[in-house]
Design a protein around this motif. Structure first.
Motif, PDB file in Angstrom:
ATOM      1  N   GLU A  51       0.614  -1.343  -0.276  1.00 30.90           N
ATOM      2  CA  GLU A  51       0.233  -0.020  -0.041  1.00 30.90           C
ATOM      3  C   GLU A  51       1.046   1.157  -0.188  1.00 30.90           C
ATOM      4  O   GLU A  51       0.790   1.840  -0.695  1.00 30.90           O
ATOM      5  CB  GLU A  51      -0.789  -0.296   1.401  1.00 30.90           C
ATOM      6  N   ASN A  55       1.339   3.821  -2.949  1.00 33.44           N
ATOM      7  CA  ASN A  55       1.065   5.453  -2.617  1.00 33.44           C
ATOM      8  C   ASN A  55       2.201   6.439  -3.618  1.00 33.44           C
ATOM      9  O   ASN A  55       1.965   7.428  -3.910  1.00 33.44           O
ATOM     10  CB  ASN A  55       0.726   5.387  -1.074  1.00 33.44           C
ATOM     11  N   HIS A  59       0.648   8.766  -5.914  1.00 33.69           N
ATOM     12  CA  HIS A  59       0.330  10.181  -5.890  1.00 33.69           C
ATOM     13  C   HIS A  59       1.687  11.001  -5.816  1.00 33.69           C
ATOM     14  O   HIS A  59       1.464  11.839  -5.493  1.00 33.69           O
ATOM     15  CB  HIS A  59      -0.113  10.433  -3.595  1.00 33.69           C
ATOM     16  N   GLY A 109      -5.480   2.494   2.355  1.00 40.68           N
ATOM     17  CA  GLY A 109      -4.424   2.244   2.143  1.00 40.68           C
ATOM     18  C   GLY A 109      -3.023   2.949   3.337  1.00 40.68           C
ATOM     19  O   GLY A 109      -3.194   1.830   3.832  1.00 40.68           O
TER      20      GLY A 109
HETATM   21 MG   LIG Z   1      -3.124   4.413  -1.323  1.00 41.14          MG
END
Ligand SMILES: [Mg+2]
Ligand SMILES: Nc1ncnc2c1ncn2[C@@H]1O[C@H](COP(=O)(O)OP(=O)(O)OP(=O)(O)O)[C@@H](O)[C@H]1O
Length: 140
Positions: A51, A55, A59, A109
């Motif tokens: 996770e 990310n 992101h 997450g």
């Molecule tokens: Mg995530």
């Protein structure tokens, strides 16, 4: 934890693609097993790794994870530090509460990862980036 020792400076892996998510996850799973983590602890740190690595990629676009083998004299553990120079997280409380996503995903997450590890630390500055450090220990 009184005195935590790390062996060396840790292994730094780049995170820049979906393939890297798989590679980082595999590496952490192997290390957890080598260090004597039981099946539950191995699954927990492997899932959190997945996770948090994803990310960084999704992101922030890219970043690194530093993997350290740690020990407090009785227990062995793994410490993972995820770092990126992405947009940062403006409302940390909101994302840690869970169910909030800027990517039209579940937004579970980060909050889920936090529950799967023994130690969780998040530092972020909007416009500068994010550093998340987690640790997981073997049982006594
Ligand atoms: Mg995530
Ligand atoms: N490394 C990061 N850099 C910038 N923003 C981040 C980072 N990690 C998380 N975020 C922000 O926190 C939100 C919540 O993250 P979280 O992992 O919980 O959910 P998600 O990635 O959106 O969805 P999923 O449930 O699929 O993981 C993200 O939508 C994003 O806005």
């Amino acid at each position: 934890v009184v005195a935590t020792q790390t062996s060396g400076d840790g292994l730094v892996l780049k995170i820049g693609s979906e393939d890297d998510v798989v590679l980082v996850r595999r590496r952490v799973r192997e290390l957890a097993q080598q260090r004597g983590f039981d099946a539950f602890a191995t699954a927990a740190i492997t899932t959190a790794t997945s996770e948090l690595t994803r990310n960084v990629f999704v992101h922030a676009g890219a970043g690194t994870v530093t993997i350290e083998e740690i020990s407090d004299g009785r227990r062995r553990g793994l410490r993972l530090t995820f770092e990126d120079r992405g947009p940062g997280i403006p409302d940390v409380a909101r994302v840690l509460a869970g169910g909030y996503s800027t990517a039209k995903s579940l937004g579970l997450g980060l909050s889920g990862s936090r529950r799967l590890v023994d130690e969780f630390n998040l530092e972020t500055e909007p416009g500068k980036g994010t550093r998340i450090t987690v640790a997981k220990w073997t049982r006594y």
